[in-house]
Motif scaffolding. Sequence first.
Motif, PDB file in Angstrom:
ATOM      1  N   ALA A 289      -6.363   8.986   5.448  1.00  0.00           N
ATOM      2  CA  ALA A 289      -5.647  10.158   5.952  1.00  0.00           C
ATOM      3  C   ALA A 289      -6.501  11.414   5.825  1.00  0.00           C
ATOM      4  CB  ALA A 289      -4.321  10.324   5.207  1.00  0.00           C
TER       5      ALA A 289
ATOM      6  N   ARG B 159      -4.795  -0.048  -2.510  1.00  0.00           N
ATOM      7  CA  ARG B 159      -4.331   0.175  -1.137  1.00  0.00           C
ATOM      8  C   ARG B 159      -3.869   1.612  -0.946  1.00  0.00           C
ATOM      9  NH1 ARG B 159       1.280  -1.787   0.477  1.00  0.00           N
ATOM     10  NH2 ARG B 159       1.703   0.405   0.174  1.00  0.00           N
ATOM     11  N   LYS B 160      -3.105   2.140  -1.915  1.00  0.00           N
ATOM     12  CA  LYS B 160      -2.613   3.518  -1.826  1.00  0.00           C
ATOM     13  C   LYS B 160      -3.783   4.500  -1.796  1.00  0.00           C
ATOM     14  CE  LYS B 160       1.644   4.330  -2.316  1.00  0.00           C
ATOM     15  NZ  LYS B 160       2.583   4.685  -1.239  1.00  0.00           N
TER      16      LYS B 160
ATOM     17  N   GLU C 139      -5.357   4.412   1.615  1.00  0.00           N
ATOM     18  CA  GLU C 139      -4.535   5.114   2.602  1.00  0.00           C
ATOM     19  C   GLU C 139      -4.746   6.620   2.512  1.00  0.00           C
ATOM     20  OE1 GLU C 139      -0.592   3.789   1.651  1.00  0.00           O
ATOM     21  OE2 GLU C 139      -0.814   1.904   2.765  1.00  0.00           O
TER      22      GLU C 139
END
Length: 99
Positions: free
Chosen positions: A74, A66-67, A70
């Motif tokens: 971005a 998930r990180k 993200e």
Amino acid sequence: MHPDDSKEAIEAQIAAHMAGTSYNVESRHLRADGIYRWHNVLGLPLRDRSGAIQRWLHLLIDIDDRKRAEVALANSERESRLIVGTIAGMVALFTPEVS
């Protein structure tokens, strides 16, 4: 635990232990193969019938994928804004109409 994450995680854990409340932090932890992965760490006090804390339950959930997603999102948004912001002209977005 990754050295860059330890101060915040330890402070949250100490505060929770002193107050007898739960805590929830995100930190990187070292696997047996030497790779750090992001985890969500939830600490919960386990109490007896009188309300005294008997022990603590620590739940680690691997959130590394998930990180990474993200960060990728971005970066993609930043690149899109850079492209649109440097075009010398107008940009129009066309989408199909839904009936």
